[in-house]
Design an enzyme around this catalytic site. Sequence first.
Site, PDB file in Angstrom:
ATOM      1  N   GLY A  46       0.836  -1.195   0.000  1.00 16.17           N
ATOM      2  CA  GLY A  46       0.000   0.000   0.000  1.00 16.17           C
ATOM      3  C   GLY A  46       0.870   1.242   0.000  1.00 16.17           C
ATOM      4  N   GLN A  51       2.871  10.069   1.952  1.00 15.05           N
ATOM      5  CA  GLN A  51       4.183   9.407   2.037  1.00 15.05           C
ATOM      6  C   GLN A  51       5.118   9.854   0.901  1.00 15.05           C
ATOM      7  OE1 GLN A  51       2.222   5.307   2.529  1.00 15.05           O
ATOM      8  NE2 GLN A  51       4.122   5.080   3.682  1.00 15.05           N
ATOM      9  N   CYS A  94       5.770  -0.319   7.660  1.00 14.98           N
ATOM     10  CA  CYS A  94       5.421   0.913   6.942  1.00 14.98           C
ATOM     11  C   CYS A  94       6.648   1.372   6.171  1.00 14.98           C
ATOM     12  CB  CYS A  94       4.995   1.985   7.945  1.00 14.98           C
ATOM     13  SG  CYS A  94       4.558   3.548   7.174  1.00 14.98           S
ATOM     14  N   HIS A 136      -4.642   1.208   7.480  1.00 17.15           N
ATOM     15  CA  HIS A 136      -3.306   1.791   7.669  1.00 17.15           C
ATOM     16  C   HIS A 136      -3.104   2.979   6.715  1.00 17.15           C
ATOM     17  CE1 HIS A 136       1.266   1.127   8.091  1.00 17.15           C
ATOM     18  NE2 HIS A 136       1.182   1.916   7.030  1.00 17.15           N
ATOM     19  N   GLU A 137      -3.542   2.815   5.459  1.00 19.27           N
ATOM     20  CA  GLU A 137      -3.351   3.903   4.476  1.00 19.27           C
ATOM     21  C   GLU A 137      -4.263   5.091   4.781  1.00 19.27           C
ATOM     22  OE1 GLU A 137      -0.785   3.578   2.846  1.00 19.27           O
ATOM     23  OE2 GLU A 137      -0.571   1.406   3.059  1.00 19.27           O
TER      24      GLU A 137
HETATM   25  O1  K1U Z   1       1.789   2.378   4.000  1.00 18.76           O
HETATM   26  C1  K1U Z   1       2.836   1.776   3.828  1.00 18.76           C
HETATM   27  O2  K1U Z   1       3.880   2.226   4.258  1.00 18.76           O
HETATM   28  C2  K1U Z   1       2.859   0.462   3.110  1.00 18.76           C
HETATM   29  C3  K1U Z   1       2.816  -0.718   4.044  1.00 18.76           C
HETATM   30  C4  K1U Z   1       1.386  -1.217   4.135  1.00 18.76           C
HETATM   31  C5  K1U Z   1       1.069  -2.180   5.223  1.00 18.76           C
HETATM   32  C6  K1U Z   1       1.765  -3.330   5.423  1.00 18.76           C
HETATM   33  C7  K1U Z   1       1.409  -4.223   6.414  1.00 18.76           C
HETATM   34  C8  K1U Z   1       0.354  -3.969   7.190  1.00 18.76           C
HETATM   35  C9  K1U Z   1      -0.330  -2.804   7.011  1.00 18.76           C
HETATM   36  C10 K1U Z   1       0.012  -1.917   6.012  1.00 18.76           C
HETATM   37  C11 K1U Z   1       3.722  -1.791   3.476  1.00 18.76           C
HETATM   38  O3  K1U Z   1       3.510  -2.255   2.403  1.00 18.76           O
HETATM   39  S1  K1U Z   1       5.068  -2.305   4.426  1.00 18.76           S
HETATM   40  C12 K1U Z   1       5.818  -3.592   3.424  1.00 18.76           C
HETATM   41  C13 K1U Z   1       5.058  -4.865   3.410  1.00 18.76           C
HETATM   42  O4  K1U Z   1       4.220  -5.087   4.259  1.00 18.76           O
HETATM   43  C14 K1U Z   1       5.321  -5.875   2.368  1.00 18.76           C
HETATM   44  C15 K1U Z   1       6.371  -5.753   1.500  1.00 18.76           C
HETATM   45  C16 K1U Z   1       6.588  -6.715   0.524  1.00 18.76           C
HETATM   46  C17 K1U Z   1       5.764  -7.799   0.417  1.00 18.76           C
HETATM   47  C18 K1U Z   1       4.714  -7.926   1.284  1.00 18.76           C
HETATM   48  C19 K1U Z   1       4.491  -6.976   2.265  1.00 18.76           C
HETATM   49 ZN    ZN Z   2       2.559   3.222   6.135  1.00 18.07          ZN
END
Ligand code: K1U
Ligand code: ZN
Length: 169
Positions: A46, A51, A94, A136-137
């Site tokens: 996400g 961001q 995040c 979260h977003e």
């Molecule tokens: O908002 C963000 O910073 C993105 C975040 C979203 C998120 C992840 C997990 C739970 C809630 C919200 C991320 O994508 S962090 C990276 C991540 O989770 C991931 C990276 C590669 C493959 C799978 C997951």
């Molecule tokens: Zn985040």
Amino acid sequence: MAILDILTAPDPVLKKKADPVEEITDEIRTLLDDMLETMYDAPGVGLAAPQVGVLKRVIVVDVAGDDEDPAPMKMINPEVVWSSDETDLYEEGCLSVPESFSEVERPERVRIKYQDETGELCEIDADGLLSTCVQHEIDHLDGTLFIDHISRIKRSMILRKLTKMKKAG
Ligand code: K1U
Ligand code: ZN
């Protein structure tokens, strides 16, 4: 398309509330495309416009697994219109809080209202990772990070580590 720079905490822009999108222009559609490219490159599941330094209520999400076809979602002015009383714990990360993870408790299921890139009003029910990720977003659009949902002591440890990482370059 372009890969945008992702701001990291404690950048003050991440604590600001984003403004609603009044008109869905080509500029907004380009922002959505660039955000998706930036999210896949990171990689993440996400990304919210603040961001990448843009204080507009725009998010992108793709929670498809590695063995599934991509399922990009572009959401403009997303809102939680219903949430379940049951909650779920998920170990969140995040892209703006690199190398830190913590369990966060959120409603298990949510109904989200948003506009797509053509301006059409849409509503979806989300559970599992999609529910966690969209919540979260949307938090990012209100200047809230996942570390704001955890204990003060854990949060200050994470912020100290990030400040040190930034100083070290
Ligand atoms: O908002 C963000 O910073 C993105 C975040 C979203 C998120 C992840 C997990 C739970 C809630 C919200 C991320 O994508 S962090 C990276 C991540 O989770 C991931 C990276 C590669 C493959 C799978 C997951
Ligand atoms: Zn985040």
